[in-house]
Design a protein around this motif. Structure first.
Motif, PDB file in Angstrom:
ATOM      1  N   LEU A 267       0.726  -1.172   0.030  1.00 29.06           N
ATOM      2  CA  LEU A 267      -0.015   0.001  -0.101  1.00 29.06           C
ATOM      3  C   LEU A 267       1.032   1.191   0.053  1.00 29.06           C
ATOM      4  CD1 LEU A 267      -2.633  -1.282   2.666  1.00 29.06           C
ATOM      5  CD2 LEU A 267      -3.126  -0.876   0.306  1.00 29.06           C
ATOM      6  N   LEU A 268       1.956   1.111   0.725  1.00 32.17           N
ATOM      7  CA  LEU A 268       3.058   2.369   0.824  1.00 32.17           C
ATOM      8  C   LEU A 268       3.396   2.784  -0.508  1.00 32.17           C
ATOM      9  CD1 LEU A 268       4.914   1.978   4.076  1.00 32.17           C
ATOM     10  CD2 LEU A 268       3.330   4.061   3.366  1.00 32.17           C
TER      11      LEU A 268
ATOM     12  N   LEU B 110       5.303   8.066  13.912  1.00 30.29           N
ATOM     13  CA  LEU B 110       5.189   7.475  12.756  1.00 30.29           C
ATOM     14  C   LEU B 110       6.336   7.180  11.917  1.00 30.29           C
ATOM     15  CD1 LEU B 110       3.256   6.477  10.704  1.00 30.29           C
ATOM     16  CD2 LEU B 110       2.732   8.824   9.774  1.00 30.29           C
ATOM     17  N   VAL B 111       7.330   8.081  11.916  1.00 28.91           N
ATOM     18  CA  VAL B 111       8.541   7.867  11.340  1.00 28.91           C
ATOM     19  C   VAL B 111       9.410   6.829  11.814  1.00 28.91           C
ATOM     20  CG1 VAL B 111      11.076   8.927  11.059  1.00 28.91           C
ATOM     21  CG2 VAL B 111       9.003  10.196  10.807  1.00 28.91           C
TER      22      VAL B 111
ATOM     23  N   GLU C 208      14.483   2.143   6.609  1.00 26.15           N
ATOM     24  CA  GLU C 208      14.889   3.442   6.331  1.00 26.15           C
ATOM     25  C   GLU C 208      13.973   4.511   6.584  1.00 26.15           C
ATOM     26  OE1 GLU C 208      13.791   3.683   1.503  1.00 26.15           O
ATOM     27  OE2 GLU C 208      15.974   3.371   2.221  1.00 26.15           O
ATOM     28  N   LYS C 209      14.444   5.767   7.006  1.00 25.14           N
ATOM     29  CA  LYS C 209      13.497   6.927   7.421  1.00 25.14           C
ATOM     30  C   LYS C 209      12.713   7.348   6.229  1.00 25.14           C
ATOM     31  CE  LYS C 209      15.990   8.594  11.560  1.00 25.14           C
ATOM     32  NZ  LYS C 209      16.580  10.040  11.956  1.00 25.14           N
TER      33      LYS C 209
ATOM     34  N   ARG D 204       6.107  10.642   1.980  1.00 22.57           N
ATOM     35  CA  ARG D 204       5.604   9.147   2.350  1.00 22.57           C
ATOM     36  C   ARG D 204       4.948   9.080   3.788  1.00 22.57           C
ATOM     37  NH1 ARG D 204       7.236   5.088  -0.436  1.00 22.57           N
ATOM     38  NH2 ARG D 204       7.519   2.831   0.552  1.00 22.57           N
ATOM     39  N   LEU D 205       5.182  10.288   4.690  1.00 20.35           N
ATOM     40  CA  LEU D 205       4.724  10.151   5.775  1.00 20.35           C
ATOM     41  C   LEU D 205       3.107  10.624   5.474  1.00 20.35           C
ATOM     42  CD1 LEU D 205       6.709  12.279   8.343  1.00 20.35           C
ATOM     43  CD2 LEU D 205       6.039   9.662   8.548  1.00 20.35           C
TER      44      LEU D 205
END
Length: 354
Positions: free
Chosen positions: A51-52, A92-93, A102-103, A108-109
């Motif tokens: 989904l991301l 969330l990060v 990875e951050k 993306r957030l």
């Protein structure tokens, strides 16, 4: 303590790394692990990462064996996406970094916070199904190609139970109406042999195995062919029956009347059990062969369970005729063989009736 802690940390980091690799949607993975070791978490993480990456939720399919597993996975996924929609950026990060290694960037957030709504609004919803449910949906979409009725429904267990009960009712109703037919006679014999409760239990077992039975009937050219094969398998002649075995056994006793008469006289001199046996043998001698009570005759030599009686004659009766015990023991051995054969024939005949 420090060394132990380091080992634990190392193993934990290795497990997290392995889970991240398995959850990577770009790799094809086979996960094998013990119960409670995190397989469902890996699958949930894998769907989340799909989904991301921007995949359409309606195009993701998750298949499980049981409804419980499907429900558990769907609950975990929606719980995780729901938390992402409301958590602070900092937390969330950390969660996404733990998931992907990875951050994440700002974009993306923002995408992660929208996943919950996207999953809820997906046409048909997020598909986490059992294999059975998936197959049912395919049949529903392509009924003509599958050769099933267009508006078919899948029976649940309650409906199946009701239909089987209705079928059993019609079975016995038909047997009551078709008196003196082979079908009605078969039902009567089964009820007599098994009693009604036993017959219903056997019918339930037969229904559960109907697929195997039907394949066997097809292989043998029908029920008659299957019955013939069954008789060959247990070395029973096509015309051999329980009635015939009893008749042959009675004829053997009739041919040994001189021993039966001597047993009557000897047993009459014994105790109560001997005297009862003497009376049974007397009745047996006086009756016509076709009317003789064979089961009563058997009771002298065998128990109700079909086991040989440990004592056939007492000392007092033996003293009246010391040689008669040998005949009683020989007759007992013969009857044990006859009854063993009868049990096989009984099972074959009951199977044919069934």
């Amino acid at each position: 303590m420090t060394d132990t802690a380091s080992i634990i940390d190392e193993r934990l980091n290795r497990t997290i790394h392995q889970q991240q690799r398995a959850a990577d949607p770009l790799s094809s993975a086979w996960v094998s692990a013990n119960a409670g070791s995190g397989k469902t978490k890996v699958l949930t993480d894998r769907v989340t990462r799909l989904l991301l990456e921007g995949n359409d939720p309606s195009k993701i399919l998750c298949l499980t064996y049981t409804k419980a597993a499907a429900s558990e996975m769907a609950n975990r996924l929606f719980q995780q996406l729901g938390q992402w929609a409301t958590e602070s950026d900092e937390i969330l990060v950390q969660r996404i970094e733990a998931l992907e290694g990875e951050k994440p960037g700002r974009a993306r957030l923002i995408s992660a916070r929208r996943l919950f709504a996207r999953a809820l609004e997906a046409p048909g919803g997020l598909k986490v199904q059992t294999i059975h449910a998936f197959c049912q949906s395919l049949l529903g979409r392509f009924p003509i190609e599958a050769g099933v009725p267009v508006h078919f429904t899948v029976l649940d267990e309650r409906h199946v139970t009701e239909l089987l009960a209705e079928a059993r009712f019609h079975l016995f109703e038909r047997a009551a109406e078709e008196v003196d037919t082979p079908f009605a006679e078969a039902v009567d014999r089964l009820v007599e042999r098994l009693d009604l409760g036993g017959l219903l239990a056997v019918l339930e077992h037969v229904v559960a195995l109907r697929g195997k039975l039907n394949r066997w009937f097809d292989q043998e050219g029908g029920v008659d062919g299957a019955c013939a094969t069954l008789r060959r398998h247990v070395d029973i002649a096509p015309d051999e029956s329980d009635e015939e075995l009893v008749s042959q056994s009675l004829s053997t006793v009739d041919a040994a009347k001189q021993y039966v008469k001597r047993a009557v006289d000897a047993l009459a001199e014994g105790g109560k059990t001997d005297q009862r046996s003497s009376q049974v043998l007397t009745d047996f001698l006086e009756a016509d062969l076709q009317d003789a009570d064979y089961e009563e005759y058997l009771s002298i030599f065998l128990t109700k369970e079909g086991q040989p009686r440990k004592r056939l004659i007492t000392k007092a009766a033996k003293a009246a005729d010391p040689t008669i015990e040998t005949w009683l023991l020989d007759e007992q051995a013969r009857l044990c063989e006859v009854e063993a054969r009868r049990r096989i024939v009984w099972a074959v005949e009951a199977s044919e009736d069934l």
